[in-house]
Motif scaffolding. Structure first.
Motif, mmCIF file in Angstrom:
data_model
loop_
_atom_site.group_PDB
_atom_site.id
_atom_site.type_symbol
_atom_site.label_atom_id
_atom_site.label_comp_id
_atom_site.label_asym_id
_atom_site.label_seq_id
_atom_site.Cartn_x
_atom_site.Cartn_y
_atom_site.Cartn_z
ATOM 1 N N LEU A 283 0.822 -1.208 0.000
ATOM 2 C CA LEU A 283 0.000 0.000 0.000
ATOM 3 C C LEU A 283 0.853 1.254 0.000
ATOM 4 O O LEU A 283 0.399 2.316 -0.390
ATOM 5 N N ALA A 284 2.116 1.093 0.437
ATOM 6 C CA ALA A 284 2.992 2.262 0.463
ATOM 7 C C ALA A 284 3.306 2.714 -0.952
ATOM 8 O O ALA A 284 3.653 3.862 -1.184
ATOM 9 N N CYS A 285 3.182 1.798 -1.886
ATOM 10 C CA CYS A 285 3.425 2.156 -3.277
ATOM 11 C C CYS A 285 2.246 2.971 -3.760
ATOM 12 O O CYS A 285 1.192 2.456 -4.081
ATOM 13 N N GLY A 286 2.409 4.273 -3.810
ATOM 14 C CA GLY A 286 1.288 5.168 -4.023
ATOM 15 C C GLY A 286 0.557 4.951 -5.335
ATOM 16 O O GLY A 286 -0.644 5.165 -5.432
ATOM 17 N N LYS A 287 1.276 4.490 -6.356
ATOM 18 C CA LYS A 287 0.647 4.347 -7.658
ATOM 19 C C LYS A 287 -0.263 3.137 -7.727
ATOM 20 O O LYS A 287 -0.984 2.955 -8.691
ATOM 21 N N SER A 288 -0.178 2.295 -6.716
ATOM 22 C CA SER A 288 -0.863 1.015 -6.819
ATOM 23 C C SER A 288 -2.342 1.163 -7.118
ATOM 24 O O SER A 288 -2.936 0.333 -7.771
ATOM 25 N N LEU A 289 -2.925 2.251 -6.651
ATOM 26 C CA LEU A 289 -4.362 2.392 -6.845
ATOM 27 C C LEU A 289 -4.722 2.671 -8.298
ATOM 28 O O LEU A 289 -5.812 2.381 -8.747
ATOM 29 N N ALA A 290 -3.777 3.274 -9.005
ATOM 30 C CA ALA A 290 -4.140 3.828 -10.301
ATOM 31 C C ALA A 290 -3.785 2.923 -11.466
ATOM 32 O O ALA A 290 -3.761 3.350 -12.593
ATOM 33 N N GLN A 291 -3.489 1.657 -11.199
ATOM 34 C CA GLN A 291 -2.932 0.870 -12.284
ATOM 35 C C GLN A 291 -3.914 0.035 -13.077
ATOM 36 O O GLN A 291 -3.529 -0.745 -13.916
ATOM 37 N N HIS A 292 -5.149 0.149 -12.802
ATOM 38 C CA HIS A 292 -6.091 -0.595 -13.621
ATOM 39 C C HIS A 292 -7.244 0.321 -13.974
ATOM 40 O O HIS A 292 -7.430 1.372 -13.391
ATOM 41 N N ALA A 293 -8.020 -0.113 -14.953
ATOM 42 C CA ALA A 293 -9.111 0.719 -15.413
ATOM 43 C C ALA A 293 -10.159 0.862 -14.314
ATOM 44 O O ALA A 293 -10.375 -0.041 -13.524
ATOM 45 N N HIS A 294 -10.761 2.025 -14.282
ATOM 46 C CA HIS A 294 -11.825 2.275 -13.323
ATOM 47 C C HIS A 294 -13.153 2.063 -14.065
ATOM 48 O O HIS A 294 -13.598 2.913 -14.816
ATOM 49 N N VAL A 295 -13.734 0.900 -13.916
ATOM 50 C CA VAL A 295 -14.969 0.588 -14.625
ATOM 51 C C VAL A 295 -16.043 0.271 -13.602
ATOM 52 O O VAL A 295 -15.895 -0.667 -12.816
ATOM 53 N N HIS A 296 -17.095 1.060 -13.595
ATOM 54 C CA HIS A 296 -18.162 0.808 -12.625
ATOM 55 C C HIS A 296 -18.795 -0.554 -12.890
ATOM 56 O O HIS A 296 -19.057 -0.917 -14.024
ATOM 57 N N GLY A 297 -19.015 -1.297 -11.822
ATOM 58 C CA GLY A 297 -19.571 -2.642 -11.944
ATOM 59 C C GLY A 297 -18.498 -3.714 -11.855
ATOM 60 O O GLY A 297 -18.772 -4.845 -11.497
ATOM 61 N N ASN A 298 -17.255 -3.334 -12.202
ATOM 62 C CA ASN A 298 -16.169 -4.304 -12.165
ATOM 63 C C ASN A 298 -15.242 -4.054 -10.979
ATOM 64 O O ASN A 298 -15.041 -2.916 -10.585
ATOM 65 N N ALA A 299 -14.678 -5.135 -10.462
ATOM 66 C CA ALA A 299 -13.691 -5.017 -9.402
ATOM 67 C C ALA A 299 -12.596 -6.039 -9.653
ATOM 68 O O ALA A 299 -12.761 -6.950 -10.465
ATOM 69 N N VAL B 198 5.006 -6.828 -5.742
ATOM 70 C CA VAL B 198 6.173 -6.632 -6.601
ATOM 71 C C VAL B 198 5.717 -6.281 -8.012
ATOM 72 O O VAL B 198 6.285 -5.409 -8.675
ATOM 73 N N GLN B 199 4.652 -6.956 -8.464
ATOM 74 C CA GLN B 199 4.119 -6.663 -9.794
ATOM 75 C C GLN B 199 3.763 -5.174 -9.917
ATOM 76 O O GLN B 199 4.119 -4.514 -10.882
ATOM 77 N N ARG B 200 3.091 -4.651 -8.895
ATOM 78 C CA ARG B 200 2.704 -3.241 -8.934
ATOM 79 C C ARG B 200 3.927 -2.331 -8.932
ATOM 80 O O ARG B 200 3.973 -1.334 -9.628
ATOM 81 N N GLN B 201 4.919 -2.729 -8.117
ATOM 82 C CA GLN B 201 6.114 -1.885 -8.057
ATOM 83 C C GLN B 201 6.830 -1.849 -9.394
ATOM 84 O O GLN B 201 7.280 -0.794 -9.837
ATOM 85 N N VAL B 202 6.937 -3.015 -10.046
ATOM 86 C CA VAL B 202 7.611 -3.051 -11.352
ATOM 87 C C VAL B 202 6.815 -2.233 -12.359
ATOM 88 O O VAL B 202 7.369 -1.436 -13.115
ATOM 89 N N ASN B 203 5.491 -2.406 -12.342
ATOM 90 C CA ASN B 203 4.667 -1.670 -13.303
ATOM 91 C C ASN B 203 4.734 -0.168 -13.080
ATOM 92 O O ASN B 203 4.502 0.606 -13.994
ATOM 93 N N GLY B 204 5.052 0.232 -11.850
ATOM 94 C CA GLY B 204 5.147 1.660 -11.562
ATOM 95 C C GLY B 204 6.580 2.148 -11.542
ATOM 96 O O GLY B 204 6.854 3.247 -11.079
ATOM 97 N N TYR B 205 7.509 1.334 -12.039
ATOM 98 C CA TYR B 205 8.928 1.695 -12.020
ATOM 99 C C TYR B 205 9.133 3.008 -12.760
ATOM 100 O O TYR B 205 8.783 3.125 -13.935
ATOM 101 N N PRO B 206 9.659 4.032 -12.082
ATOM 102 C CA PRO B 206 9.667 5.370 -12.681
ATOM 103 C C PRO B 206 10.655 5.542 -13.839
ATOM 104 O O PRO B 206 10.442 6.381 -14.706
ATOM 105 N N ASP B 207 11.758 4.755 -13.859
ATOM 106 C CA ASP B 207 12.814 5.044 -14.828
ATOM 107 C C ASP B 207 12.571 4.454 -16.212
ATOM 108 O O ASP B 207 13.230 4.818 -17.179
#
Lengths: 201, 420
Positions: A15-31, B256-265
């Protein structure tokens, strides 16, 4: 106990990886659901647009919305009612993290977390962490997500053959869940719907 | 009853030409149906046994399916490479137990060349966690040494000590050959039934070395670095195509998958191989179902033809059936006679269809494996196929009831002198 700390550490780093939330499509109805099994540890992570769960994607304004957010927090505090692992494996939930910044949910719930609504959980370790309230909003179009991670400990991991997902009963807005599994028998992807609720491996 | 069988067989033999033709059509349709089912299951088996024990496959950002196809199955090409420092980052990640670099792009007489390191032979697993085993020779140690897969050795007749020249790019024939820097085959791997069998393995440094005096996909004119001098250059790889990653703790795979996918460089993609394969089957599943539906239709066409021929034959056989009645055959014997004939042709068709498929598998299997990397296993019949065949014979029996019933009605109505 060591194992438990290891699990919490994994949850915290993910969860510390801040981008983790934004890595998939945001589609209502899907999770999306990610299930990992290693030894006695069963980890379930849910990522869903808030719309699916409470019907709106902003900080609650009306009393009705506040009640919905409160109800969501209470539901998420009982992961064993949402995810039912194989009975013989004797799995019990022992730690969870719920992250939905627009609802003010942002933190780790430790221990059994029987009755504690997660909306109040921000007081633990993660408060003051860099997750600002904007992190859960995607693309500036007023979308917001919930990311939650639940850790179970299973006494008989050999008997753990699957998880029944009961999210469809709890959340009417959910139509489809794309589940990914990484377990002892390999990896797989399953598409769940209200008629197909079992993830087995 | 046995008398009825003999009668049916002899009568059928009397009409062998027309019945034979419909039988051929039916045999072909059964072979098609079972063949498609077989290719489908074998393709899945081949793919899913090709990688095991690898938690993540990492490459340049593309679709997960595409990454799997080129990194593991050597189908298609990478859109981009990943930088060597990105690979080092991956290797040194606290959650990563091992990472194996893969460098693709060159070939040897149509077989892909894979540049990798010693970790590949240690960590790569296929099937049920089986490790790679050398059937002969040893692993590559010196720069211009190669370890080849079983299929490469068998097809091209290479043994230990063979000298091979790598081609730049993929394809059977290529003008751009690295012929100034030949490789010696030092090891041959045991057969795995996976793309490894079709691969020539060399070191990452060797891939760098053969491209030292190349630029933009062609040799620099008038400039060449002889093989004996390449070791004076820095052969540290600058980029790789993809990497296989094993984790210390499986629970961390999604993190780890998320971290790699978000790798900034660098835009990277980490895919879970098993999940990517299931995604692939979801895409391919539609085409598979269409193919199965078409082949089921072909079987239906075959059956219809069969019934039509038996029905058409009835007109000519009214006299025959009348005589049978006259010598004491009951109407239900006539019914049984005609139904048996249809059933017999259906069962014979199913058996011959399987036989034909077995012959085709033995004859064409190696070609399919070479071209498409799908190993079609020769076998008698699987449980699923038996179910399909059972269905076909069941439908065949039901269809045969039609001429049976018609003959039954006719034999009741007709006398010895049917009005034809």
């Amino acid at each position: 106990m060591n194992r438990m700390y290891a699990v919490i550490a994994v949850i915290a780093t993910s969860l510390a990886c801040g981008k983790s939330l934004a890595q998939h499509a945001h589609v209502h109805g899907n999770a999306e659901l990610q299930i990992a099994v290693q030894g006695q540890a069963l980890t379930v992570q849910l990522a869903s647009p808030l719309e699916n769960l409470i019907g709106f994607e902003h900080a609650p304004r009306t009393d009705k919305q506040k009640a919905a957010a409160q109800a969501l927090g209470e539901r998420l505090a009982r992961p064993d009612a949402l995810f039912v692992p194989s009975r013989d494996a004797r799995c019990t939930p022992h730690a969870s993290v719920v992250n939905a910044p627009v609802l003010g949910m942002n933190g780790v719930i430790e221990g059994r977390a029987e009755k504690q609504p997660s909306a109040q959980a921000g007081k633990t370790a993660h408060r003051g962490h860099s997750h600002g309230p904007k992190k859960g909003e995607l693309g500036g179009e007023g979308h917001a997500e919930l990311l939650a991670q639940f850790a179970f400990k299973c006494e008989q991991p050999a008997a753990l053959k699957g998880v029944e997902v009961r999210l469809f009963d709890a959340f009417r807005g959910l139509r489809r869940i794309d589940a990914q599994v990484a377990g002892p028998a390999g990896q797989k992807a399953v598409r769940l719907s209200s008629s197909q609720r079992m993830v087995s491996w | 009853m046995s008398y009825a069988l003999t009668l049916a067989a002899r009568s059928a033999w009397n009409r062998r030409l027309t019945l034979g033709m419909t039988l051929i059509a039916f045999v072909l349709s059964v072979a098609l149906l079972v063949g498609i089912e077989r290719v489908r299951t074998d393709a899945r088996d081949t793919f899913s046994r090709s990688v095991s024990g690898t938690d993540l496959v990492v490459g340049a950002r593309a679709s997960a399916v595409q990454l799997m196809l080129y990194a593991v199955f050597r189908i298609g090409d990478a859109t981009n490479n990943m930088r060597w420092d990105s690979f080092r980052m991956l290797e040194n990640h606290p959650q990563v137990a091992w990472a194996v670099p893969l460098s693709l792009g060159d070939s040897h007489r149509g077989f892909p060349v894979l540049g990798t390191n010693a970790g590949y032979f240690e960590h790569f697993r296929y099937g049920e966690s089986r490790a790679l085993v050398l059937a002969a020779g040893r692993r590559n140690k010196a720069l211009f040494e190669a370890v080849i897969g079983a299929e490469v050795a068998e097809r091209l007749g290479y043994g230990e000590g063979a000298r091979i020249v790598l081609n730049h790019g993929a394809g059977e024939v290529s003008l751009a050959a690295h012929d100034d820097k030949p490789f010696a085959v030092v090891g041959i791997l045991e057969r795995t039934g996976t793309p490894v069998d079709r691969t020539v393995h060399v070191s990452l440094e060797a891939i760098e070395a053969i491209h030292l005096d190349w630029q933009g996909g062609a040799r620099i004119p008038g400039f060449s670095i002889p093989a004996e001098f390449v070791s004076k250059f820095n052969l540290a790889p600058k980029q790789v195509t993809a990497a296989l990653v094993g984790l210390k703790n499986r629970s961390a795979v999604f993190a780890v998958q998320r971290q790699v996918n978000g790798y900034p460089d660098e835009p990277l993609l980490a895919a879970l191989p098993g999940v990517a394969l299931d995604d692939l089957w979801q895409i391919v599943g539609v085409a598979e179902k269409t193919l199965l539906a078409i082949s089921a239709m072909v079987v239906a066409v075959g059956l219809t033809g069969l019934v039509a021929v038996i029905l058409a034959g009835l007109g000519e056989r009214r006299r025959e059936l009348a005589i049978l009645r006259a010598v004491g055959a009951r109407p239900r014997d006539i019914f049984a006679l005609l139904t048996l004939e249809g059933l017999f042709v259906t069962v014979l068709g199913a058996v011959l269809g399987l036989l034909m498929l077995a012959v085709a598998t033995v004859a064409l299997g190696p070609l399919v494996e070479l071209r498409y990397g799908v190993a079609i296993q020769p076998r008698v019949v699987s449980l699923e196929e038996l179910q399909w065949l059972g269905m076909v014979v069941g439908v065949g029996l039901a269809a045969s009831l039609v001429p049976g019933y018609r003959a039954y009605r006719l034999s009741l109505a007709d006398g010895l002198m049917p009005r034809t």
